[in-house]
Design a protein around this motif. Structure first.
Motif, PDB file in Angstrom:
ATOM      1  N   THR A 173     -63.277 -16.484  65.971  1.00 24.31           N
ATOM      2  CA  THR A 173     -64.183 -16.459  66.833  1.00 24.31           C
ATOM      3  C   THR A 173     -64.561 -18.903  67.117  1.00 24.31           C
ATOM      4  N   GLY A 174     -63.263 -19.161  66.268  1.00 18.40           N
ATOM      5  CA  GLY A 174     -63.440 -20.659  66.748  1.00 18.40           C
ATOM      6  C   GLY A 174     -64.184 -21.912  65.376  1.00 18.40           C
ATOM      7  N   GLU A 175     -64.711 -20.912  64.811  1.00 21.00           N
ATOM      8  CA  GLU A 175     -65.480 -22.085  63.255  1.00 21.00           C
ATOM      9  C   GLU A 175     -64.237 -22.692  62.781  1.00 21.00           C
ATOM     10  N   ALA A 176     -64.835 -23.407  62.071  1.00 21.20           N
ATOM     11  CA  ALA A 176     -63.868 -23.941  61.028  1.00 21.20           C
ATOM     12  C   ALA A 176     -64.068 -23.442  60.038  1.00 21.20           C
ATOM     13  N   LEU A 177     -63.200 -23.064  58.959  1.00 23.21           N
ATOM     14  CA  LEU A 177     -63.438 -22.563  57.762  1.00 23.21           C
ATOM     15  C   LEU A 177     -63.057 -23.196  56.806  1.00 23.21           C
ATOM     16  N   ASP A 178     -62.549 -24.961  57.101  1.00 15.32           N
ATOM     17  CA  ASP A 178     -61.751 -25.138  55.619  1.00 15.32           C
ATOM     18  C   ASP A 178     -62.450 -26.832  55.875  1.00 15.32           C
ATOM     19  N   TYR A 179     -61.661 -27.838  55.311  1.00 13.59           N
ATOM     20  CA  TYR A 179     -62.537 -29.843  55.688  1.00 13.59           C
ATOM     21  C   TYR A 179     -61.778 -29.762  56.719  1.00 13.59           C
ATOM     22  N   LYS A 180     -60.108 -29.423  56.883  1.00 15.37           N
ATOM     23  CA  LYS A 180     -59.437 -30.867  57.956  1.00 15.37           C
ATOM     24  C   LYS A 180     -59.039 -30.353  59.308  1.00 15.37           C
ATOM     25  N   ALA A 181     -60.063 -29.456  59.512  1.00 11.62           N
ATOM     26  CA  ALA A 181     -60.875 -29.341  61.155  1.00 11.62           C
ATOM     27  C   ALA A 181     -62.149 -30.116  61.454  1.00 11.62           C
ATOM     28  N   PRO A 182     -63.322 -30.327  60.475  1.00  7.24           N
ATOM     29  CA  PRO A 182     -63.929 -31.101  60.916  1.00  7.24           C
ATOM     30  C   PRO A 182     -64.043 -32.851  60.908  1.00  7.24           C
ATOM     31  N   LEU A 183     -62.709 -32.663  60.107  1.00  9.38           N
ATOM     32  CA  LEU A 183     -62.542 -34.013  59.730  1.00  9.38           C
ATOM     33  C   LEU A 183     -61.510 -34.907  60.535  1.00  9.38           C
ATOM     34  N   LEU A 184     -60.571 -34.241  61.122  1.00  6.93           N
ATOM     35  CA  LEU A 184     -60.030 -34.549  62.045  1.00  6.93           C
ATOM     36  C   LEU A 184     -60.769 -35.347  63.319  1.00  6.93           C
ATOM     37  N   ARG A 185     -61.826 -34.126  63.572  1.00  3.83           N
ATOM     38  CA  ARG A 185     -63.340 -33.771  65.153  1.00  3.83           C
ATOM     39  C   ARG A 185     -63.745 -35.699  64.266  1.00  3.83           C
ATOM     40  N   THR A 186     -63.880 -35.996  63.223  1.00  2.00           N
ATOM     41  CA  THR A 186     -65.182 -36.757  62.664  1.00  2.00           C
ATOM     42  C   THR A 186     -64.592 -37.707  63.431  1.00  2.00           C
ATOM     43  N   LEU A 187     -63.054 -38.322  62.637  1.00  3.25           N
ATOM     44  CA  LEU A 187     -62.120 -39.331  63.125  1.00  3.25           C
ATOM     45  C   LEU A 187     -61.758 -39.533  64.179  1.00  3.25           C
ATOM     46  N   HIS A 188     -62.283 -38.371  64.854  1.00  2.00           N
ATOM     47  CA  HIS A 188     -61.855 -39.141  66.960  1.00  2.00           C
ATOM     48  C   HIS A 188     -63.399 -39.391  67.031  1.00  2.00           C
ATOM     49  N   ALA A 189     -64.272 -38.544  66.384  1.00  6.39           N
ATOM     50  CA  ALA A 189     -65.374 -39.598  66.831  1.00  6.39           C
ATOM     51  C   ALA A 189     -65.401 -40.937  66.764  1.00  6.39           C
ATOM     52  N   VAL A 190     -64.860 -41.634  65.652  1.00  2.26           N
ATOM     53  CA  VAL A 190     -65.737 -42.558  65.329  1.00  2.26           C
ATOM     54  C   VAL A 190     -64.875 -43.494  65.567  1.00  2.26           C
ATOM     55  N   ASN A 191     -63.224 -43.075  65.912  1.00  2.00           N
ATOM     56  CA  ASN A 191     -62.507 -43.461  67.075  1.00  2.00           C
ATOM     57  C   ASN A 191     -62.917 -44.055  68.554  1.00  2.00           C
ATOM     58  N   VAL A 192     -63.350 -43.166  69.348  1.00  2.00           N
ATOM     59  CA  VAL A 192     -63.842 -43.383  70.324  1.00  2.00           C
ATOM     60  C   VAL A 192     -64.957 -44.232  70.268  1.00  2.00           C
ATOM     61  N   ALA A 193     -65.666 -44.415  69.680  1.00  2.00           N
ATOM     62  CA  ALA A 193     -67.388 -44.861  68.668  1.00  2.00           C
ATOM     63  C   ALA A 193     -67.060 -46.156  68.654  1.00  2.00           C
ATOM     64  N   ALA A 194     -66.038 -46.459  68.084  1.00  2.08           N
ATOM     65  CA  ALA A 194     -65.477 -47.861  67.088  1.00  2.08           C
ATOM     66  C   ALA A 194     -65.201 -48.872  68.108  1.00  2.08           C
ATOM     67  N   THR A 195     -64.351 -47.319  68.999  1.00  4.20           N
ATOM     68  CA  THR A 195     -63.133 -48.738  70.346  1.00  4.20           C
ATOM     69  C   THR A 195     -64.727 -48.939  70.840  1.00  4.20           C
ATOM     70  N   ASP A 196     -65.450 -48.677  71.654  1.00  5.88           N
ATOM     71  CA  ASP A 196     -66.003 -48.844  72.461  1.00  5.88           C
ATOM     72  C   ASP A 196     -66.672 -49.913  71.468  1.00  5.88           C
ATOM     73  N   VAL A 197     -67.002 -50.376  71.393  1.00  7.02           N
ATOM     74  CA  VAL A 197     -67.976 -51.089  70.677  1.00  7.02           C
ATOM     75  C   VAL A 197     -66.516 -52.173  70.406  1.00  7.02           C
ATOM     76  N   CYS A 198     -65.422 -52.085  69.766  1.00  6.16           N
ATOM     77  CA  CYS A 198     -63.947 -52.776  69.838  1.00  6.16           C
ATOM     78  C   CYS A 198     -64.096 -54.417  70.951  1.00  6.16           C
ATOM     79  N   HIS A 199     -64.559 -53.123  72.337  1.00  3.27           N
ATOM     80  CA  HIS A 199     -64.120 -53.496  73.413  1.00  3.27           C
ATOM     81  C   HIS A 199     -65.542 -55.133  73.464  1.00  3.27           C
ATOM     82  N   TYR A 200     -66.098 -55.449  72.672  1.00  2.00           N
ATOM     83  CA  TYR A 200     -67.553 -56.300  73.239  1.00  2.00           C
ATOM     84  C   TYR A 200     -66.680 -58.054  72.865  1.00  2.00           C
ATOM     85  N   PHE A 201     -65.423 -57.384  71.854  1.00  2.00           N
ATOM     86  CA  PHE A 201     -64.496 -58.678  71.245  1.00  2.00           C
ATOM     87  C   PHE A 201     -63.700 -58.568  71.449  1.00  2.00           C
ATOM     88  N   TYR A 202     -62.889 -57.268  71.600  1.00  2.00           N
ATOM     89  CA  TYR A 202     -61.202 -57.561  72.104  1.00  2.00           C
ATOM     90  C   TYR A 202     -61.446 -56.085  72.518  1.00  2.00           C
TER      91      TYR A 202
END
Length: 729
Positions: A173-202
């Motif tokens: 039914t699509g729910e994560a049963l491991d550690y890797k799936a949510p890890l990949l999701r959170t790495l994507h989230a921090v990438n998007v958020a940090a890249t947006d903030v980086c654009h103030y400087f670079y």
């Protein structure tokens, strides 16, 4: 039984280092030999397929299923050339370990023979049974289907004759049963958020990645001695055992000369790890006797997590080749340091900027301050959650003991950085910054732009310390999956960065200058997150009182700490970032509570078994010998003289009687407490019952056993003692 203990101790003295054959090449030449890395991708894949796969890995584009067959063919060719006959989807279920089901390449050729095949479908996806893994109720026994799906960002590798394919593991039914799936999701989230903030400087930054460098601590014990300790064998730690007269108090083991047998093990481990692409760099003796550490060069977080799980696996295999057992339990021995896995964490851009390191210009350092402060904001807002992410039944023994940080999350910044943040907080915003035409931004802060790194002492009691260009999350336990801490930390920082950008953009929309808007929000956040900053002694009772006043989470009960995952703020953060749903969080907490209960339950049963079948029989046997001696003395000497001569023996006889009686009652109480707890159906309440009612009884039983160890004749004691377990010959 007596002979077994002395036999295994004697064998330990005789053991010599296992000869390790060093490869003819230098380490850099055989590094990644068993990994399908970019070099091998380029060699074994068609050019267009290679380019599409690299685009997936580097830019996060969706994998084109049309290239899967070509990728699988290239991987198979390489694997077969290296003697591989089987393949497996290698994943990380909620067991803190890894899982694998091996299938061979062979298929019917429908002519009475066999052929070797490996298709794109088999590479990309499999359907392992999901009902027998911890799922927190997401999967039932009659609902067995789950999916493992290839993670192309972590390269496939070879273990023995098997091709290992790193994958995520999700339910039907699509729910994560491991550690890797949510890890990949959170790495994507921090990438998007940090890249947006980086654009103030670079403005040219396209990607921000999370970096991780773990420091894996572990103990080694002789395999024979390990096998003679049922508690070590079944629980990973010694449930009883008096301190050795000499342990770590001389501080002579830390960074000391590595014993020959251990050196041979380390060499073998490093060769194996390097061939698997794990960039091991550091090895040394740790503080406690028989305790050691291995640490790699920093890597992207997803790959670093995979490499740490793989290293723990091969460490156990290599240790057995050398007559050792590797202990990854956070506290295998009482009275000496436990083992942690310090997670050194940072963020960096695709343009080479390390976001938590100061730069050469004022604007660079404004960026540096921004990411430092927003990291602290995330840690402050979710300090309870971060503690929950590293808490376990095993790590609870370590936190707050010896050099391990306490079970209160705080951050040590050091004198210079603390003074810098205080200066920004207290200065008037118009005095702090001013624009000077083409010269750019000038800052009224002496330390900027000449910020230094590593210019301050380290605080060993801080769970989350800034160490120059990264934060060191020191509270992570040695046997834990790093992903748990990284999911919580990256999510917390991503949320803080998103909130930061929203507020800065709101000020800019009102006509505020961008730089001044950034500074204004930074100043607000410095004030807000100030309670998380603490440079003092984390072991002191005063800090517990002060932390409580600051609103930090000071809870010590492991099952209660897990509740932080279900706080409204946690659920909102994970759901908003797309990392985990409330259903997934609830399921994971069910797993955490159930796992906690089972670990304490097993320990209690082992404690009862050893008490009744080893300790009490040995103690009463010695007591009987003393009683015979007393009787013989009375048969030879006059009563008054015999009583005088028997005084010591009678004292020991009485002490044994008293202590064994307390142990027997303690075991009865332990059994009854388990029975009461086991009737509780709710996993949360059951875990709390085990924490509050069962675990404390084991401590009181252990106290009596350890006292008996000191008075019972050494020849009769059946279990290897600390003085034998803790010093490798």
């Amino acid at each position: 039984m007596t002979n077994l203990r002395f036999q295994v101790v004697g064998e330990a003295f005789k053991k010599k280092p296992v000869e390790v054959k060093t490869p003819a090449e230098r380490p850099y030449e055989y590094f990644g030999k068993k990994v399908f890395n970019r070099e091998k991708m380029y060699k074994y894949l068609p050019k267009d397929v290679y380019e599409k796969l690299i685009d997936v890995i580097d830019n996060g584009t969706r994998l084109d299923r049309s290239i899967a067959d070509a990728v699988a063919a290239g991987i198979k060719q390489w694997a077969v050339e290296n003697g591989v006959t089987h393949y497996t989807h290698w994943f990380q279920p909620l067991t803190e370990g890894t899982a694998e089901k091996h299938d061979s390449f062979i298929e019917h050729d429908y002519k009475g023979g066999m052929v070797e095949e490996f298709s794109g479908k088999l590479l990309v996806q499999q359907e392992p049974d999901a009902s027998s893994f911890p799922s927190g109720g997401i999967r039932n026994t009659f609902e067995a289907r789950g999916y493992s799906a290839w993670d192309p960002t972590s390269p496939v590798f070879i273990m023995d004759d098997t091709l290992c394919i790193p994958t995520i593991f999700i339910s039907y039914t699509g729910e994560a049963l491991d550690y890797k799936a949510p890890l990949l999701r959170t790495l994507h989230a921090v990438n998007v958020a940090a890249t947006d903030v980086c654009h103030y400087f670079y403005p040219d930054v396209k990607k921000v990645q999370s970096n991780l460098g773990w420091e894996q601590e572990y103990f080694l014990v002789d395999e024979g001695l390990y096998s003679a300790r049922p508690d070590l064998l079944l629980t990973g730690r010694t449930l009883m055992g008096h301190d050795s007269a000499k342990n770590q108090q001389m501080e002579d083991h830390y960074f000391g000369t590595i014993p020959d047998r251990v050196q041979a093990f380390m060499k073998d481990l490093e060769i194996t790890a390097l061939e698997l692409g794990i960039p091991c760099k550091t090895r040394h003796n740790e503080v406690a006797p028989n305790q050691f550490e291995v640490a790699p060069i920093f890597e992207e977080t997803n790959l670093a997590v995979d490499h740490n799980m793989l290293l723990m696996l091969i460490m156990k295999k290599v240790a057995r080749r050398h007559g050792f057992r590797a202990l990854l339990h956070e506290k295998p021995f009482a009275g000496i340091n436990g083992s942690g896995k310090h997670n050194n964490w940072s963020l960096s851009t695709d343009t080479g900027v390390l976001l938590h390191a100061p730069g050469k210009t004022p604007m660079d350092n404004l960026r540096f301050v921004t990411f430092i402060v927003e990291t602290l904001m995330g840690v402050y807002k979710h300090n309870g959650l971060l503690k929950a992410s590293i808490m376990s039944a095993t790590n609870a023994h370590r936190l707050g003991a010896n050099e391990a940080p306490p079970a209160i999350i705080s951050s040590f910044l050091g004198k210079q950085l603390s003074e810098l943040l205080d200066h920004i907080e207290k200065s008037d915003k118009d005095d702090l910054f001013n624009m000077a035409g083409k010269q750019g931004l000038k800052m009224d802060i002496p330390e900027i732009p000449e910020l230094l790194i590593d210019n301050t002492d380290r605080n060993r009691t801080s769970p989350f310390a800034f160490t120059g260009n990264r934060f060191e999350f020191r509270a992570v336990g040695s046997e834990a999956n790093c992903a748990s801490a990284m999911i919580a930390l990256n999510s917390a920082v991503a949320e803080a960065l998103v909130d930061f950008k929203v507020r800065v953009d709101a000020l800019i929309a009102k006509g505020e200058d961008t730089t001044k808007a950034i500074v204004e929000v930074i100043r607000e956040d410095i004030k807000t997150c100030k309670p998380i900053r603490f440079d003092g002694n984390g072991y002191s009772e005063e800090w517990v009182v002060e932390a409580t006043k600051r609103g930090l989470d000071v809870e010590k009960s492991c099952p209660v700490i897990f509740e932080r995952y279900l706080d409204d703020s946690s659920v909102k953060m994970f759901e908003t970032l797309g990392v985990m749903s409330k259903k997934e969080l609830e399921a994971r907490n069910e797993v955490k509570w159930e796992t906690y209960t089972k670990k304490i339950q097993i320990e209690a049963r082992v404690m009862g078994d050893l008490s009744m079948n080893h300790i009490i029989p040995v103690a009463t046997h010695y007591q009987s010998q003393l009683l015979k001696n007393v009787q013989n003395m009375r048969n030879i000497f006059p009563t008054e003289k015999a009583d005088a001569l028997n005084a010591r023996n009678m004292k020991i006889i009485e002490e044994i009687a008293e202590r064994t009686a307390i142990i027997e009652k303690g075991v009865d109480d332990l059994v009854n407490a388990r029975k009461v707890a086991n009737k509780i159906e709710d996993e949360h309440a059951k875990a709390i019952a085990y924490h509050d009612s069962v675990a404390p009884l084991m401590d009181s039983i252990r106290y009596q056993i350890d006292k008996l160890e000191l008075i019972v004749e050494d020849d009769l004691w059946t279990l290897p003692k600390y003085r034998e377990l803790l010093f490798i010959r």
